[in-house]
Design a protein around this motif. Structure first.
Motif, PDB file in Angstrom:
ATOM      1  N   LEU A  92      17.720 -24.006 -46.062  1.00 20.06           N
ATOM      2  CA  LEU A  92      16.408 -24.365 -45.518  1.00 20.06           C
ATOM      3  C   LEU A  92      16.052 -23.507 -44.306  1.00 20.06           C
ATOM      4  O   LEU A  92      14.882 -23.131 -44.131  1.00 20.06           O
ATOM      5  CB  LEU A  92      16.378 -25.848 -45.143  1.00 20.06           C
ATOM      6  N   ALA A  93      17.054 -23.192 -43.482  1.00 22.12           N
ATOM      7  CA  ALA A  93      16.793 -22.340 -42.311  1.00 22.12           C
ATOM      8  C   ALA A  93      16.359 -20.944 -42.759  1.00 22.12           C
ATOM      9  O   ALA A  93      15.414 -20.364 -42.207  1.00 22.12           O
ATOM     10  CB  ALA A  93      18.040 -22.256 -41.438  1.00 22.12           C
ATOM     11  N   LEU A 137       9.346 -18.237 -45.374  1.00 23.06           N
ATOM     12  CA  LEU A 137       7.996 -18.811 -45.400  1.00 23.06           C
ATOM     13  C   LEU A 137       7.165 -18.315 -44.221  1.00 23.06           C
ATOM     14  O   LEU A 137       5.964 -18.069 -44.365  1.00 23.06           O
ATOM     15  CB  LEU A 137       8.074 -20.339 -45.387  1.00 23.06           C
ATOM     16  N   GLN A 138       7.801 -18.179 -43.062  1.00 25.05           N
ATOM     17  CA  GLN A 138       7.090 -17.656 -41.893  1.00 25.05           C
ATOM     18  C   GLN A 138       6.642 -16.219 -42.145  1.00 25.05           C
ATOM     19  O   GLN A 138       5.519 -15.830 -41.814  1.00 25.05           O
ATOM     20  CB  GLN A 138       7.996 -17.713 -40.664  1.00 25.05           C
ATOM     21  N   HIS A 173      -1.781  -3.786 -53.707  1.00 21.60           N
ATOM     22  CA  HIS A 173      -1.312  -5.167 -53.528  1.00 21.60           C
ATOM     23  C   HIS A 173      -0.157  -5.416 -54.503  1.00 21.60           C
ATOM     24  O   HIS A 173      -0.356  -5.552 -55.701  1.00 21.60           O
ATOM     25  CB  HIS A 173      -2.440  -6.155 -53.806  1.00 21.60           C
ATOM     26  N   GLY A 174       1.061  -5.456 -53.972  1.00 19.07           N
ATOM     27  CA  GLY A 174       2.230  -5.681 -54.821  1.00 19.07           C
ATOM     28  C   GLY A 174       2.896  -7.001 -54.504  1.00 19.07           C
ATOM     29  O   GLY A 174       2.231  -7.972 -54.123  1.00 19.07           O
ATOM     30  N   GLN A 175       4.222  -7.049 -54.661  1.00 20.09           N
ATOM     31  CA  GLN A 175       4.979  -8.267 -54.350  1.00 20.09           C
ATOM     32  C   GLN A 175       4.864  -8.557 -52.860  1.00 20.09           C
ATOM     33  O   GLN A 175       5.339  -7.802 -52.026  1.00 20.09           O
ATOM     34  CB  GLN A 175       6.448  -8.077 -54.736  1.00 20.09           C
ATOM     35  N   THR A 176       4.218  -9.662 -52.521  1.00 24.58           N
ATOM     36  CA  THR A 176       3.963  -9.993 -51.122  1.00 24.58           C
ATOM     37  C   THR A 176       4.920 -11.048 -50.581  1.00 24.58           C
ATOM     38  O   THR A 176       5.333 -11.000 -49.437  1.00 24.58           O
ATOM     39  CB  THR A 176       2.515 -10.517 -50.967  1.00 24.58           C
ATOM     40  N   LEU A 177       5.281 -12.002 -51.422  1.00 28.24           N
ATOM     41  CA  LEU A 177       6.027 -13.175 -50.964  1.00 28.24           C
ATOM     42  C   LEU A 177       7.527 -13.044 -51.242  1.00 28.24           C
ATOM     43  O   LEU A 177       7.942 -12.478 -52.248  1.00 28.24           O
ATOM     44  CB  LEU A 177       5.468 -14.425 -51.643  1.00 28.24           C
ATOM     45  N   THR A 236      -1.872 -20.871 -51.409  1.00 24.90           N
ATOM     46  CA  THR A 236      -0.539 -20.417 -51.024  1.00 24.90           C
ATOM     47  C   THR A 236      -0.225 -20.659 -49.550  1.00 24.90           C
ATOM     48  O   THR A 236       0.816 -21.242 -49.218  1.00 24.90           O
ATOM     49  CB  THR A 236      -0.384 -18.912 -51.340  1.00 24.90           C
ATOM     50  N   LYS A 237      -1.104 -20.204 -48.659  1.00 26.56           N
ATOM     51  CA  LYS A 237      -0.810 -20.328 -47.228  1.00 26.56           C
ATOM     52  C   LYS A 237      -0.698 -21.779 -46.766  1.00 26.56           C
ATOM     53  O   LYS A 237       0.259 -22.116 -46.043  1.00 26.56           O
ATOM     54  CB  LYS A 237      -1.864 -19.586 -46.402  1.00 26.56           C
TER      55      LYS A 237
END
Length: 220
Positions: free
Chosen positions: A49-50, A56-57, A105-109, A203-204
């Motif tokens: 989770l950490a 996520l940040q 715009h590719g893999q962002t996340l 998403t955000k």
């Protein structure tokens, strides 16, 4: 049992006590093992989770960057679409060129930590069911959706490139006044607006919500 000095009742009593001691010892051993294993699992969950919180940040920051890029390119494409024949003639008479912005715009996340934890079969270690479902929703639905809309946008961007290559032997001003090219560019702008909506409205918000939920879970 062979001791003649003990009565049958005493012998039965001693047997029952010994059985109880054995059962208690085995039960305690199993409980301690389960407790130790559970504690180890929850430590793994805390580390996961950490790390996920950091991902996520970073996702939130990447989303903001992508949204700004979409806004910027959309504004430039809309300027191109608004150019009249007279304006195009004026641009080329002055030996200037139309600026066509490109932002890939590719893999962002980030999905590395999630995929690693999931593939090891440890997602079930997360005891907070609501948190677990939100994590699954984010990575199984929202992240793929964001990647899909980015891919669709990039596909239309390449359609514009193809059109430019096809018209490489013609004056550039004819390209920007071509109805088919302009229609392709219009769809590119529409896709850009849609992708901004997907990032900002779907998403955000979930990424931000997950960060808060993880902070609560780690703070317990």
């Amino acid at each position: 049992m062979k001791n003649s000095e003990h009565t049958l009742g005493e012998k039965v009593k001693e047997i029952i006590i010994e059985i109880f001691i054995i059962v208690f010892a085995v039960t305690l051993s199993i409980w301690l093992h389960s407790w130790s294993e559970h504690r180890h699992q929850q430590k793994e969950v805390s580390v996961f989770l950490a790390n996920l919180r950091n991902d996520l940040q970073n996702d939130v920051e990447s989303i903001d960057t992508e949204v700004k890029a979409y806004h910027k390119t959309n504004v430039e494409y809309e300027k191109i679409l608004a150019l009249t024949t007279f304006q195009l003639d004026s641009i080329y008479k002055s030996k200037s060129k139309v600026n066509f912005p490109i932002h890939s715009h590719g893999q962002t996340l980030n999905v590395g930590n999630y995929e690693g934890f999931k593939s090891s079969g440890k997602i079930g270690y997360i005891e907070d069911e609501k948190l677990k479902q939100k994590i699954l929703t984010y990575y199984q639905i929202y992240v793929p959706a964001a990647n899909d809309v980015d891919k669709m946008y990039t596909d239309f961007l390449f359609k514009c490139f193809d059109k430019e290559i096809e018209n490489a032997d013609k004056p550039e001003k004819e390209l920007y006044s071509d109805p088919k090219y302009k229609k392709t560019l219009e769809y590119l702008v529409k896709l850009g607006r849609n992708n901004i909506r997907v990032y900002k409205e779907n998403t955000k918000p979930l990424a931000v919500e997950l960060i808060k939920e993880i902070d609560k879970e780690l703070g317990k």
